[in-house]
Design a protein around this motif. Structure first.
Motif: not given
Length: 141
Positions: A43, A94, A120-126
């Motif tokens: 991941k 993270r 940032y959380n890379y599950d919700e990464l912009d």
């Protein structure tokens, strides 16, 4: 019509040196550095690779690409004026961005008093948000 070009099956590719570093990350196993060193999770590697593709598209200079001793992937740049920029993709999801470019000073905690830390959380990464952060700090502004 002079000819038809079949463009199906064309995949974006990282520059060879970048791709070699990503491949090296996938080959690491637990204990790669010290007995307790964690290997980067798939991941973390996938999130890091996704951002590398964005860097290529936006002509962001190649970062140093390293395994992170606690598990994950780390990108590093040395920026004009002696600053540094680091992105760390932790195995827990993270993404931590740390910059000493432009004389930034971190306020959230005093463990890193000479830098700016953003998580940032890379599950919700912009991707665009992170890309803008990197571009802003890599040029030392």
């Amino acid at each position: 019509v002079l000819g038809i070009v079949d463009v199906l099956g064309v995949e974006a590719a990282l520059p060879p040196a970048w791709a070699e570093r990503v491949e090296m990350l996938t080959s690491l196993s637990r204990g790669w550095y010290q007995e307790e060193s964690e290997s980067p999770s798939p991941k973390a590697i996938d999130a890091a690779e996704e951002l590398l593709f964005a860097f290529v598209d936006e002509d962001v200079p190649r970062p140093g690409i390293y395994p992170f001793i606690e598990g994950g992937v780390q990108f590093e740049w040395h920026v004009p004026g002696g600053g540094e920029l680091e992105l760390t993709f932790h195995n827990d999801g993270r993404l931590e961005a740390f910059s000493t470019a432009g004389g930034q000073v971190a306020e959230p905690d005093d463990d890193e008093p000479n830098g700016l830390v953003v998580e940032y959380n890379y599950d919700e990464l912009d991707i665009d948000e992170v890309l803008n952060f990197v571009k802003e700090h890599v040029d030392g502004s």
